[in-house]
Structures are given as structure tokens and as C-alpha cells.
Design an enzyme around this catalytic site. Structure first.
Site: not given
Length: 485
Positions: A283, A286, A314, A349, A367, A390
Site C-alpha cells: 500500500e 501504491w 460521460w 479504501n 471521474w 480515481w
């Protein structure tokens, strides 16, 4: 100019509001000069993204905590506001600094400011040095065999883990030799970071203790109660397995080296924790990956990493967005997450992924709209991690989840909050529903709803969209986008 040995060291603080394991501060102390410590609220540099409202609340508390801790060892923190490059150069001239030290940052706009300032200060005859402090691995040091930036997380993190062990964290200096002549400073309240009327941050006050000491408490609690079982428990919002260290990392109140060293010490004492520790370190990985992506590829907050998503159809739907923001979509796991976010400035998360998928795929909302909302409401809103995450969920990012991976909010709820405890906490109007229907209250019998004192459409909304139809619509939109490759 005054004699060289009398000229102070200027330490420019940014996202590193800590005393321990602060390489720039440690180097300043080791140099033996008087130290001027400066923080600049930069809301004027045009290419820097202004921090959001929840982050501003955190920054106020963090600066206050740092100033208290710094003063306790003899230091003084100077606060200024403006374009940081200009302010730092002006302060260096004001105190006739012999040297200016800072810890490196990696967003392209910030790198450009630092590079230009370094050239300017050196041209004035000042020594300038920057240090690695906020990332375990700096972006130029981790590349593919061909010398390119990684685009996929797993080989990136494998390459990181194959490098030499992380350096040991530096101890906190016991004392600071502050400049004898105090530097004029703004008062903390003059930075205008806290909300005024209405004061909406009471939930943040109750949830968080910003600052280095608060970070240490969070780390200790995680090591004692969250690390064992983390690999499985991290996906359960009804359990307390996450570290909650992300806002402390975001503002540099604790370094990743300190965290990694503490985790390694626990594994050394109890080798059975190894798999959980590796999952937790991933983590941190990331977070590193997001910073590396931003360093190499530029703005992720406004531009699709995969250009084919520029053609994605969108939808503008203010009603859908409003229901999502307020936690009134009719899908309990989504609504619980959005209400947790509003109340506390954070969200589990796993639930972050669910709510992001719901907005982008059930609602076909861009997004970037969701990313902006999170950036304003999260206390850990990082300008690298937030957009990278995202884009991962939306399918447009590096190493993105396949677009056809569309989270079913009902099955996600039943799998990761099986007893409904997380939903009951944040959606109290559903608290009396049994676990068998709490994640899909519209399937409950009339008798069950009556027993729970619940009228759908009055006490809690019906689903804003049907999952199966929304999934089909999203896949059709993606198929049309794929034709533009």
C-alpha cells in the site's frame, strides 16, 4: 555581507512537518549554523493545485502541532504566504542565508519551482541542497530494464523491493539553534485555513489528531491491533485493520522510512506477520507508484492517462451527483462511505473503490468530478494519489482495473460488511434491518420494513439506478469508446 560563519541556514518546510527523520532539518542542525525555518502557504503559483477544504483544516492543525514541537527544542517557525519561489528567495536575502535546504517533492509543477529557485539562489552565492525524505524510492531511480518509467504497478513494486533495504530513519535533533533575530511571521490564523461560518469540521476535530505525535500514536495502534490479519482485514470496513496513516504521510508528519522500519521490527520479532507486512508495504508502494506516474507523465488530475478515454461519452447528471455526494443513492454501502467521508474526512479504501466505481460506471459521471469532490473533502487528499486512484477505478489510468470490472454495490456490501455493522454506523435509518437485507433494503418484505420502522422513499431512498441496467449501459459506452483506439 556578514562573515560567512555568522550567516544562518534557511530550512524551507513543505510536506514534511516533522522533527524526526527530516533530512533537511538534520543537515541544518549538523551544519552548526543558526536555523531559520520557513513555511510558505503557496496559493499564488499558477501551476500548483490549491489544497482542498479538508486538507486546509488539517494543515492548520499540523502547522500548530509542528510549531509547538519545534519551539520545545528551541526553534521558531516563520509563516509566510504567496508564490513560494519568490517568498523563499526574499527571505533568504532578508536573513542573508548562507545556505537553503529543503526536502524534495515530485509533482512536475513543484519540481519546476524548486529547480528555478535553486538556480536563482546559487547565482546569488548561496549554497542549496535538497534531500530525499518523502518517498522510499525516487522516480529517476526505478525504471524498466529499458530505462523507461513503469506503467504497471506489480513489476514496479517488484523492482522497488529488489533494491537495497530502506535507509534507517534519522533521529529527532534534541535542540535547534534558532536565529537570534526573530524573523517577522504571519500568525497561523492569518493563513485563513480553518472554515469559518458555518464551522463544518467538528467531525474532523473528533476523529483526528494532526501532527507528529498523532502520527506516532496511529502507527503504534496499527502495529498493535491492525497489522496482524491486515492482508485479509484491510478490505473490511466493519473492522479496524487500516493504519489511518495516509493524512499523516500526506503532510509529512511521519516518513515512509519510519513506518517501514517499525513494520520490519515487528516482523523481526514475529515472523508470522511477514505476509501481512508485505501487503501493507504494498500500500505504501501504491503511494510511491502514483508519485512516480505523476513525475514521469505529468498531470493526472485533468488528463486521461489512456487517451482513448477522451472519447468516452460521460453524462452530465446533477441529480445523480448530488445524491452521490450526500449519501442518498439508495445503495447502503455507497451511502455509508459518502457519509463517512463528509463526517470524518476519510473513507475506508475498499469503499472508496466502490463509490468511485458507482459514480463513474453506474452514473457515467466523469471521474474528474469525483476526483475533485474527494480532493476537497479528504484530509489525505494527495495531488498524486487521488487522481491516480480515481483513474485506476475509472479504467482510464495506468495499470487500471478493466473497465468491465463494475463493482456491484450489493455484493460488495454483503462480502465486506456481512453483518451490516459499517452501514448501521453511517446510515442509522437502516440500523434495525437484518443483515440479510441491509445491503438491499428494497428486497425486504413489508413486514421486515415495518419492524425496522422504515418506509422506503420516505426514510431512505429507493435505488437511484438499477444495477443491471446501469452495468449494461456502461459496457455499451465502453464498447463505443474502444472503437476509437
Amino acid at each position: 555581507m556578514t562573515p560567512n560563519h555568522d550567516r544562518p541556514t534557511l530550512v524551507w518546510l513543505r510536506d514534511d512537518l516533522r522533527i524526526a527523520d527530516n533530512p533537511a532539518l538534520a543537515a541544518a542542525v549538523a551544519g552548526g549554523r543558526e536555523i531559520v525555518a520557513l513555511f510558505v502557504l503557496d496559493d499564488l503559483s499558477p501551476d500548483l493545485r490549491p489544497i482542498g477544504a479538508a486538507s486546509r483544516w488539517w494543515l492548520h492543525r499540523s502547522l500548530a502541532a509542528f510549531a509547538r514541537r519545534f519551539e520545545a527544542i528551541g526553534g521558531r517557525l516563520c509563516l509566510r504566504r504567496g508564490a513560494a519561489g519568490e517568498i523563499v528567495a526574499a527571505v533568504a536575502a532578508e536573513v542573508d542565508a548562507a545556505e537553503v535546504l529543503w526536502n524534495r517533492r515530485y509533482l512536475p509543477a513543484a519540481v519546476a519551482i524548486d529547480r528555478d529557485l535553486k538556480h536563482r539562489l546559487r547565482a546569488e552565492g548561496r549554497r542549496v541542497e535538497s534531500f530525499r525524505a518523502g518517498l522510499l524510492h525516487e522516480p529517476p531511480t526505478v525504471t524498466t530494464a529499458g530505462g523507461n518509467a513503469f506503467r504497471v504497478f506489480t513489476p514496479f513494486w517488484r523492482a522497488c523491493r529488489a533494491t537495497a533495504p530502506f535507509r534507517a530513519p534519522l533521529p529527532a535533533p534534541p535542540a535547534i539553534r534558532a536565529a537570534r533575530r526573530p524573523l517577522p511571521s504571519l500568525g497561523l490564523d492569518e493563513l485563513g485555513l480553518l472554515p469559518r461560518t458555518p464551522y463544518w469540521a467538528a467531525g474532523l476535530d473528533e476523529t483526528w489528531t494532526p501532527g507528529e505525535a498523532g502520527a506516532a500514536v496511529r502507527l503504534a495502534r496499527f502495529l498493535d491491533h491492525g497489522l496482524a490479519g491486515y492482508a485479509e482485514g484491510r478490505d473490511r470496513p466493519d473492522r479496524d485493520h487500516t493504519s489511518q496513516l495516509s493524512p499523516h504521510l500526506r503532510f509529512g508528519e511521519i516518513s515512509p522510512f519510519t513506518i517501514a522500519a517499525a513494520v520490519a521490527a515487528r516482523v523481526e520479532a514475529d515472523p508470522s506477520l511477514g505476509p501481512d507486512a508485505e501487503k501493507f508495504l504494498a500500500e505504501l508502494g501504491w503511494r510511491e507508484f502514483a508519485h512516480h506516474l505523476t513525475f514521469h507523465f505529468g498531470d493526472l488530475a485533468t488528463r486521461n492517462f489512456q487517451p482513448r478515454f477522451d472519447a468516452f461519452p460521460w453524462v452530465d447528471d446533477d441529480r445523480f451527483v448530488a445524491a452521490w455526494r450526500r449519501g442518498l443513492t439508495g445503495y447502503p454501502i455507497v451511502d455509508a462511505g459518502m457519509r463517512q467521508l463528509w463526517a470524518t474526512g476519510t473513507m475506508h479504501n475498499r469503499v472508496r473503490m466502490v463509490v468511485a466505481s458507482f459514480l463513474t460506471k453506474h452514473g457515467l459521471i466523469d471521474w474528474r468530478d469525483g476526483e475533485r469532490w474527494f480532493f476537497d473533502t479528504l484530509v489525505d487528499a494527495c495531488p498524486a494519489v487521488n487522481p491516480a486512484s480515481w483513474q485506476w477505478v475509472a479504467g482510464s489510468g495506468a495499470d487500471a482495473a478493466p473497465y468491465f470490472r463494475i463493482f456491484n454495490p450489493v455484493s460488495q456490501g454483503t462480502k465486506f460488511d456481512p453483518a451490516g455493522d459499517y452501514v448501521r454506523r453511517w446510515v442509522p435509518e437502516l440500523a434495525r434491518l437484518p443483515a440479510s437485507v441491509i445491503h438491499a433494503p428494497w428486497t425486504a418484505s413489508r413486514a421486515t420494513l415495518e419492524a425496522a420502522g422504515l418506509v422506503l422513499g420516505r426514510d431512505y431512498p429507493a435505488p437511484i439506478v438499477d444495477h443491471t441496467r446501469a452495468r449494461d449501459r456502461a459496457l455499451t459506452a465502453f464498447a463505443a469508446t474502444s472503437a476509437h483506439r
